[in-house]
Structures are given as structure tokens and as C-alpha cells.
Enzyme design. Sequence first.
Site, PDB file in Angstrom:
ATOM      1  N   GLU A  36      94.919  88.735  47.923  1.00  0.00           N
ATOM      2  CA  GLU A  36      96.634  90.138  46.776  1.00  0.00           C
ATOM      3  C   GLU A  36      97.957  89.038  47.925  1.00  0.00           C
ATOM      4  O   GLU A  36      98.707  88.961  47.534  1.00  0.00           O
ATOM      5  CB  GLU A  36      96.513  91.327  47.622  1.00  0.00           C
ATOM      6  CG  GLU A  36      95.531  91.779  46.640  1.00  0.00           C
ATOM      7  CD  GLU A  36      93.836  91.924  47.100  1.00  0.00           C
ATOM      8  OE1 GLU A  36      94.145  90.722  48.396  1.00  0.00           O
ATOM      9  OE2 GLU A  36      92.618  92.786  47.068  1.00  0.00           O
ATOM     10  N   THR A  37      97.497  88.978  49.410  1.00  0.00           N
ATOM     11  CA  THR A  37      98.783  88.719  50.127  1.00  0.00           C
ATOM     12  C   THR A  37      99.928  86.810  49.008  1.00  0.00           C
ATOM     13  O   THR A  37     100.653  87.214  48.692  1.00  0.00           O
ATOM     14  CB  THR A  37      98.340  88.234  51.362  1.00  0.00           C
ATOM     15  OG1 THR A  37      97.818  89.443  52.154  1.00  0.00           O
ATOM     16  CG2 THR A  37     100.088  88.065  52.671  1.00  0.00           C
TER      17      THR A  37
END
Length: 191
Positions: A36-37
Site C-alpha cells: 500500500e505504501t
Amino acid sequence: VLGKYRESLPSRLGFKIPQLDSKTQVIWIHAVSMGETRAVIPLFRLLKQKYPHAAIVISSTTETGHAEAKRSMPEAAAHFFLPLDFSWIVRKVMKAIHPNILILCESDFWYNLLSLAKAQGASVFLVNGKVSERSAQRFQQFQFFSKRLFSYFDHLCLQSDRFQERFIKMGIDPIKITVTGNLKFDVTPKT
């Protein structure tokens, strides 16, 4: 086990949280883990360009996500671990960060985080949104809760039509939903 969380525990309990000037516009991006980062890097860069005077802070849930955020977005105003979703902890964090905008990535939905951000006047968005079939069914079974939870979002940007169908079945107003594709695959971040 404690050794594993030694670095993150103070942050998760609401200590070691960045204190930001209340006059500064704050954009808070939450990305759970490394995947997600990486997905939010292009969004972070775009927001940095569009709002150069805003303080953009990044929270993570996992150690690898936190390390990746620090490595790939070093110019963020702060990097910290998402606090545990207890109202007394989240309230303290909201006072310190006072976000104008809260952006969650994918499927990390925390009631106190959302409700207290909204109560403070923040706009709340979901990017790269998704929900598993199993979770969607659970949310459908408890629609009184899910309707309230998702009412805190101003808009949900989802990965696909399939996820859009699930969110609509969960009782989310279709007007609040846009299918934008998957940030992980549809956008190539410049590193």
C-alpha cells in the site's frame, strides 16, 4: 513479541506522535503495509506538488510499511505508526495532527479514526479501495454498523467494478464511489 513492536508501541499507544502547527494544512495518508505504501507514492508526489505548503504525514501499520514510507517519501512532514483504534488514543492523536484531509489506502477501516477525523472537520477519502467477498458479506450482515462507518467517507476511489458492486451491496451510496483502477498496477511511480 515485544521486541518486534518495541519501535512502534509508543506510537501505537498515542505517544511519539508528531505535533503539528494547527495553522498548517495537514494531509494524513494511511497505508497499511509495504504494498500500500508503494501504491501511494505517486499520490504523495502529486499532493506535494499541488499543495506545496501542506504538511503531508504518513502512517503505517506494519514495520515494513513504515520503513518503506521513510525510504520512499523522506520529504513527508512525519512518519509514524497508526495508533490503536481506542477513542482516547485516537482523540489525542487528532489533537496533535488535526488533519484537514485523511486518506486511507485499500481496506483499513477504523471506526474511531474515521469518526473522530470527521468530527474534527476533516475530509475523508479512500484510495485504491477494495473489500473481500467475505468482508463484504460481514458488512452486509451488520449494515447498521457498516452504513455508519462508511458514512464518514466523503468519497471512495475503488480498484474495480467488482469492488464497486460489493460496496454498493453493503449500502454505500453509488454517488460516493468512483472506479479509478489499481494504483499498484495502473501507475508507475518514478523513483
